[in-house]
Design a protein around this motif. Structure first.
Motif, PDB file in Angstrom:
ATOM      1  N   LEU A  47     -57.879  60.150 -92.825  1.00 49.33           N
ATOM      2  CA  LEU A  47     -57.103  58.801 -92.791  1.00 49.33           C
ATOM      3  C   LEU A  47     -58.235  57.939 -92.110  1.00 49.33           C
ATOM      4  O   LEU A  47     -57.915  57.162 -92.690  1.00 49.33           O
ATOM      5  CB  LEU A  47     -56.576  59.535 -90.712  1.00 49.33           C
ATOM      6  N   GLY A  51     -57.717  54.469 -94.360  1.00 52.09           N
ATOM      7  CA  GLY A  51     -57.645  53.410 -93.330  1.00 52.09           C
ATOM      8  C   GLY A  51     -58.935  52.316 -93.808  1.00 52.09           C
ATOM      9  O   GLY A  51     -58.707  51.401 -94.044  1.00 52.09           O
ATOM     10  N   GLN A  54     -57.106  51.125 -96.525  1.00 52.05           N
ATOM     11  CA  GLN A  54     -56.381  50.000 -96.493  1.00 52.05           C
ATOM     12  C   GLN A  54     -56.747  48.807 -96.107  1.00 52.05           C
ATOM     13  O   GLN A  54     -55.941  47.833 -96.611  1.00 52.05           O
ATOM     14  CB  GLN A  54     -55.470  50.506 -95.260  1.00 52.05           C
ATOM     15  N   TYR A  73     -50.110  53.118 -98.406  1.00 51.48           N
ATOM     16  CA  TYR A  73     -51.586  53.525 -97.248  1.00 51.48           C
ATOM     17  C   TYR A  73     -50.764  53.828 -95.767  1.00 51.48           C
ATOM     18  O   TYR A  73     -51.009  55.167 -95.920  1.00 51.48           O
ATOM     19  CB  TYR A  73     -52.611  53.056 -97.281  1.00 51.48           C
ATOM     20  N   ASP A  74     -49.785  53.281 -95.493  1.00 51.24           N
ATOM     21  CA  ASP A  74     -49.117  53.018 -94.407  1.00 51.24           C
ATOM     22  C   ASP A  74     -48.572  54.201 -94.116  1.00 51.24           C
ATOM     23  O   ASP A  74     -47.898  55.365 -93.039  1.00 51.24           O
ATOM     24  CB  ASP A  74     -48.357  52.186 -93.645  1.00 51.24           C
ATOM     25  N   THR A  77     -50.714  57.487 -94.266  1.00 51.67           N
ATOM     26  CA  THR A  77     -50.808  57.662 -92.550  1.00 51.67           C
ATOM     27  C   THR A  77     -49.855  58.120 -91.932  1.00 51.67           C
ATOM     28  O   THR A  77     -50.592  58.947 -91.029  1.00 51.67           O
ATOM     29  CB  THR A  77     -51.421  56.245 -91.879  1.00 51.67           C
ATOM     30  N   ARG A  78     -48.953  57.646 -92.397  1.00 54.33           N
ATOM     31  CA  ARG A  78     -47.579  58.813 -90.753  1.00 54.33           C
ATOM     32  C   ARG A  78     -47.244  59.879 -91.354  1.00 54.33           C
ATOM     33  O   ARG A  78     -46.961  60.508 -90.696  1.00 54.33           O
ATOM     34  CB  ARG A  78     -46.075  58.180 -90.794  1.00 54.33           C
TER      35      ARG A  78
END
Length: 118
Positions: A47, A51, A54, A73-74, A77-78
């Motif tokens: 993560l 980050g 991103q 990327y979002d 992450t989710r």
């Protein structure tokens, strides 16, 4: 590469993508070995790497490609946020597959021409 040498932005992204693959692999091994602490550490590091990737996007100059990577990327992450409740390696496999696709595409870029997405 010695510590005195600085990475170009292109090389830094390569290192981060390789790191994300290394830690998703570690998370998969930990998940298979019923090691939630090891999985958690590996997912946390993944993560952090995602980050950083991103945050490095140049959303102004990068255009649609930067926007698409930002959304990807979002999404990753989710997905990683749900690993703790997924008792299989399915989510980790999915994220790892996405990172491989990004890394393989990144390797096709001519490093002499720094991409505008950075």
């Amino acid at each position: 590469m010695s510590e005195a040498q600085e990475l170009t932005p292109y090389e830094a992204v390569q290192v981060l993508l390789d790191g994300a693959l290394e830690y998703t692999s570690a998370a998969i091994v930990a998940q298979q070995g019923n090691d939630p602490a090891g999985r958690g550490e590996a997912v946390d590091t993944t993560l952090t790497i995602i980050g950083l990737l991103q945050d490095s996007l140049d959303r102004e100059s990068g255009g649609e490609l930067a926007q698409n990577l930002d959304a990807l990327y979002d999404y990753m992450t989710r997905r990683l946020a749900h690993v703790a409740i997924d008792k299989t390696t399915g989510t980790l496999d999915e994220v790892q597959s996405l990172v491989v696709q990004i890394r393989d595409a990144w390797a096709q870029i001519d490093p002499a021409k720094e991409p505008a997405i950075l």
